[in-house]
Each structure stands twice: as C-alpha cells, then as structure tokens.
Design an enzyme around this catalytic site. Sequence first.
Site, PDB file in Angstrom:
ATOM      1  N   CYS B  41       0.819  -1.273  -0.100  1.00  0.00           N
ATOM      2  CA  CYS B  41      -0.163  -0.022   0.030  1.00  0.00           C
ATOM      3  C   CYS B  41       0.787   1.192  -0.035  1.00  0.00           C
ATOM      4  CB  CYS B  41      -0.789  -0.096   1.163  1.00  0.00           C
ATOM      5  SG  CYS B  41       0.032  -0.097   2.596  1.00  0.00           S
ATOM      6  N   CYS B  44       2.843   1.626   3.166  1.00  0.00           N
ATOM      7  CA  CYS B  44       4.019   0.856   3.074  1.00  0.00           C
ATOM      8  C   CYS B  44       5.253   1.567   2.377  1.00  0.00           C
ATOM      9  CB  CYS B  44       3.859  -0.537   2.500  1.00  0.00           C
ATOM     10  SG  CYS B  44       2.432  -1.466   3.114  1.00  0.00           S
ATOM     11  N   ASP B 441       8.769 -30.796   3.804  1.00  0.00           N
ATOM     12  CA  ASP B 441      10.092 -31.211   4.562  1.00  0.00           C
ATOM     13  C   ASP B 441       9.904 -30.637   5.979  1.00  0.00           C
ATOM     14  OD1 ASP B 441      12.932 -31.451   5.422  1.00  0.00           O
ATOM     15  OD2 ASP B 441      12.893 -29.199   4.878  1.00  0.00           O
ATOM     16  N   ASP B 621      13.230 -26.808   1.580  1.00  0.00           N
ATOM     17  CA  ASP B 621      14.046 -25.692   1.562  1.00  0.00           C
ATOM     18  C   ASP B 621      15.612 -26.061   1.656  1.00  0.00           C
ATOM     19  OD1 ASP B 621      14.264 -26.802   4.182  1.00  0.00           O
ATOM     20  OD2 ASP B 621      15.012 -24.653   4.710  1.00  0.00           O
ATOM     21  N   ASP B 625      16.654 -31.506   0.407  1.00  0.00           N
ATOM     22  CA  ASP B 625      15.407 -31.713  -0.463  1.00  0.00           C
ATOM     23  C   ASP B 625      15.587 -31.351  -2.032  1.00  0.00           C
ATOM     24  OD1 ASP B 625      14.063 -31.942   2.081  1.00  0.00           O
ATOM     25  OD2 ASP B 625      14.349 -29.729   2.313  1.00  0.00           O
TER      26      ASP B 625
END
Lengths: 52, 724
Positions: B41, B44, B441, B621, B625
């Site tokens: 916005c 922000c 994970d 992550d 993985d």
Amino acid sequence: MNVLVYLIPVSLILGGIGLAAFFWAIRGSQFEDPDGDSHRILTDDYDNKPKR
Amino acid sequence: MSGASQMSACPACVAAPAAEAIAARNVKDASIMLSLPGIHCAACISAVERALNAEPGVTAARVNLTLKRASIKAEPEVTPARLINLLARVGYEAHELDAGMLGSTETDRRGRALLTRLAVAGFAMMNVMLLSVAVWSGATEATRDLFHWISAAIALPTIAFSAQPFFTSAWGALRVRRLNMDVPISLAIILAAGMSVYETMQSGEHAYFDAALSLTFFLLAGRYLDHRTRSIARSAAEELTALEVPRALRASGETVAVAELAVGDLVRVLPGARVPVDGVVLDGESEIDRSLLTGESLPVAARASTAVSAGEVNLTGALVVRVSAAGKDTSLHRMADLVAMAETSRNRYTSLADKAARIYAPVVHLLAFAAFGGWLWASGDVRLALNIAVAVLIITCPCALGLAVPAVTTAASGRLFRAGMLIKSATALERLAEVDTVVFDKTGTLTRGRPELTNLADFSDEDLSVAAAIAAGSAHPLAQSLVEAIRAAAIEPVGLSDLREVPGHGVEGRWQGMAVRLGRAEWLGAQAVSTTATYLKIGDREPLAFRFADSLREGAAEVVAALHKQRKDVVLLSGDAPEAVADIARRVGIEAWEAQMLPADKAARIAVLAKAGRRVLMVGDGLNDTAALASAHVSISPASALEAARVVSDIVLLGSSLAPIAEAIAVAKSATLRIKENFAIAALYNLIAIPVALAGFATPLAAALAMSGSSISVSLNALRLTRR
C-alpha cells in the site's frame, strides 16, 4: 472530399505525436512501477529532488 | 522554482537508469537491491522509504511496488544486513537481491522491445482501422483505392517492424523442419499483407491490412503478457542472494576460489561461515549446523577428526579442515547431479498450449490449402481461390489461442504474487492443478528451523537479565533465540565483564564478582534434561535449564488442514530424528511421516509415489530436499531456502507464511479451467467462422469482428480469475 487532403495527414501526425510521447515515456522508465505510481499520489512526501 | 528544478533534473533522470546499471556492475557495494514481500500500500511505500532515507549513509532509496523491491544507493559501508534489520524493526520483511545482476538485464531489454513493437502495432492498427471503416461504410472507386494505398503505406513498415518476433521464431522452427504456432501466424500475416497489396494494385474490393495489423497487435499483446509474468518471477527468484560459498580461506590466511583447492589442502572455517569443502577437522572445537544438508534441527559437536561436508555452517569456534573432496567431488555437487538427472525427466511435460498448437497448426494449413484447391477446381480463378484461402487463414488465425494461455497465467500469477508467491515456470500452474499428494520437509519448511524458548515463565527477572547478557556473547542458535525471547519479554540485560566464548562448550563471563556460564550441561556439571536445552549457572547457584522446541512456521497447521480439506494426501519426510519429526507431525496434524531420510531416500520415495500414479507437490528448503524438489511433479520452496533449492522449485514463497500454498492450488485449478474454457471459446468462434470463410462469404469486416470478438471474450474470461 478535398478536406481529406488535410485531415488524413493531420490524424496521422497527431497519432504519431502520441506514439513519440509513448516512446519517450518508455525510455524514461515510466512503466517500471505502475502499481507504485498509482499509490504514490496518496502520499504527502515530496520526492521531486534527490536527497543530496 | 520547483518547475525549474524539475526541468534541470529531468535529462538526468532519463539517463540515470543506464548509468545506474553500469555503476551497479562496477561498484557492487554502491547499490543495494532488496526484495520486500510484505509491501502492498501507499503507507508501506512511504514507511519503507522514510526508514531507509533516514539511515546515515543511504543517499537514495526508491520502492518499486510492482516488483515488490527497493533499490537503494548508499555509501560502501552500508551493508544489506543492516538495512534488512532496520526494515524488520519497522515491521517489513526483506531479503537481499543481487544488484549486479538486476538493472537493465537481457530480459528487461526484451520486454521493452516487445512493448515498443506492441505500441507501434497498436498505433498502426487504429489508423488503418479508421480508413477501413470508411471503406466498409461505402467508399468506392478512387477514394477506396486511395485509402487502401494509405493503409498499405502504414501497414507494410509496421508489419516489417512489429511482427519480427513471429517471423524469427517461425523461421527458427522451419529450419529444423518443425511446425510451431508462429508458422501459421507468420504465414497469415505475410499472405494477408501480400494479397492486399496485390488487390490494391488491381483496385480490388477487399484489402486485409487491418486484419494483418490487428492480428499482429493481439498476438504481441499475448507475447508481452507472457514475457512480463515470467521475467518478473524469474529474475526475482534466481537473484535472491546466493548462499553457497564461492571462496575459501586457506590456513595460511589467503582467500582463494573453492575451485583452486585440492585434496589434502588445509582450510580455515571461521564461526558463522559455511564449510566450503568436504573434509576432516584437524584442529579446533566448535558446533556444526547441518540442517540445510540433512534436516537435523540440532547442532552437532565438531572436534579433531570429525568429518564435515560442504554446505554445513560452523557455529561457535574456528576450525581447520583438511580437504578430502573439493569442487565436483563434494557431497554438495553429488546432490546437484541428482538434481540434474531429475530435472530432465520433468522437462518432458507438455503444456496445454503446446498440445493445442500441435493439433492446430496442421489443421489450419490443411484447411487453407483445401480451400485454395477446392475453389480453383470449382471456378478456375486463381485470384478468387487465393483470396478465399487467405481469408480462411486470417479468420482461423489463433488470436484467441495466442491470448488464451498468457491472459490466464498473467491474471493467476498476479493474484498469487499479491498473495506472496512467485511462479517461475510457465507450466507450473497446470502441473500444480493436477496435484493429489503434498510432501513436506520438516526443518526450515514446516518449522522455522529455529529453536524457541518454551519455559520463560519459570525464571526470575534477575536470572533472565543475566541470561540475556551472557547469551548475547554467542552466535549459537540457542543463545540467539534466548536473547530474542528475553528481549520480547521487555527485560533489560545486565552489564557483564570478561565475556568470552569457549568453543564447543558455551560462553562465560563475570557479574558482580561471580562467574557466570551458559552452555552445555556437562560443562556446567548440570543434570541434562531430555529436551533441547541450554544451561545457565550463576556463581554457586543451582544450574538453570532453558528448554527449547523448534517453532512452527506461520500457517503450517492451517495449510495442512486446508490441504486435508481439499482431499490431498499430506506426507512429512525428514532427515531429523524420529522423536522430533513425530512431535512436529502431531502439532501440524500430519499422520504419515518418515524420519532419518537421506537426500536420495527422499527422491526415491517421491519416485515411488510418482510410479503409483500420484502427482506430487514437494515443499522443501534444504540441500537435502533439492533432488526431491526436482523429481516431484511440481515444487515449492520458501524464500529462506538455499539457492539450489529455490532454483529447482517452480514456485517460491516470498513471505514467511506457508498459508498461501493451499490458495495456490485452488487458483491453479481455476486457472487451468479458464485456459480450457478459453480454448473452447476460440474453437466455437472458429466453428462458426471457418464454414463462412470456406464458402467464400468472408469479408475484411467479418474477419475484424471475429478476431476482436474472440480476443476480447478470452481476455475477459481470464480476468474473472483476479476476483475471488
């Protein structure tokens, strides 16, 4: 029908000016952040000159 | 005055982006690029810019809301980490981007070129359409011919410029004797223009200049949308700063590239640094965080003769490591090889658009050829037959097909981007829509991979303020988490003297004449408790145990519940110990879990599921993985993931919450549905238009109506996605 001799070039030139303005805007990065620009009009911060 | 200053500033701002890009490459420290997933916005924007501009050393800060990025120009001593902390204090999550790679990149230039071509095509289309309307509404003889000639003068250069992307792509396909969607497109544009020039010379009634131009315009629009969605996502996801170490520190103190190391060399690994090679510890004592490689949530002790692997993080003390494998032979690289193998199998996926093009291109060519042959045989008039064949090509031309997929993906990616997700792969949405099994994970994905204090209430304020002071002296995750928890409870740390870290054991210092120690139970002579804990001993008092548990990532439980509701199977695969995995599985509500899995086990497990006909979504992550992420049907990784994991993922979560995953699947489903609807709309138009064209009743007016009608309805259908 002679009026066409003026009107057709006039319409092309006007359109051409619009096109040129669009190129200018692309080069000036004015389409980099459309979402941000639409929100920025709501802020009171002036950022029209660099900080330093 | 302000007008004048703006005038003088403007030529500079036109030249600035190019200059900035060059500067960014030469002096990398001078410009910082941050990704801000949370901004949405006007408030922000100004909060972020104000905070950044107030920081000493920052010369300019500008937020780009469309890309959710901030670009900052600053003195070399301003570090991205400092700015990220600063923004965290104002309440915005930020990640660093590699500024050297952004700026005016290749994809950026391609986007601009496409936009320019689109603008030229649009300009020419509108002008020619204006003249065509005059012809359709009854201009005859000399006037009509004049208008046709003017149209030709506008259309031919425009086509030569704007339609180039189609021509080059079609030529590329033809050269290797293949057909793609651009072949019928190019053929239709060239034939329509050529036929119209010939008709104009013969002062004929029908010219298709407007059709050739609107075809170019609508298809370029589709191309541009496609490019935009993909380039935004790709650049942001791949340029989130790399975590891998390209450099190593030799024991002699010399910094070298990892590639220069050989087996037997000695390297020094400082606290807080990532281990660059596989090797054996020769000297030093420390603790090692293996979570990214194995998924273990607790640090393990490292001393002489402990084996370490590339990618692990050294936590407390400096280590000297003798290299046992460097470069291509490290476990890190072997994992990358697993990934490369898995990737090739996924590239075989054919998107809906490709499937449609494969049926479509030959059919159109056959139809046009049949029209030409049929009319030539029936009437013996080459010009008439050619005219009808061209009309068939133009009317069937895939305006709607060209827009059907990009319009939907743009709308869907836009919606997911606002929810905090980046779609990196073009076919990710289609694949996501087919998912029936979701594999998570644990460490770093379902959990934050960060321990959190559980028994804060058991201690007096005095104990806590001593604990905060001494814990601040260590980089150990437990100590850091302790500091944060106590700071959150608004307790000020006391002043300590003689603070020093004892590698592999803990921290010690002096407070009011008493020795204070924080660290392992054995070191303090404390009774070890069963959970993860760190111990504090003040003087001769009884040691205190601070207990920790891995905290769940935001939205973890919600997303599992939402996925169960969508009738997906949810599985948890982790490299961690069974107790820790069972605990997390219970807390988020997953029934099927497996612990102590090696990276290859995870990939194998997913292969087994795939063989059983399951479409697997993998969310992970860590390095452990990556192979699983690459071999899954579709994969998602959080922004905090290791770069290798993000690169093989189709979707990257920008925020820290997992909750958007459930929404992503729902959006993907409706997006695929919209794409199919769009194909149906395009087919319906063709079903009506083709017989008319084959019968020879098609006029330029009819072609223009069919083309715009189908393009607009397809785009509107896609726009329905942006709404909930």
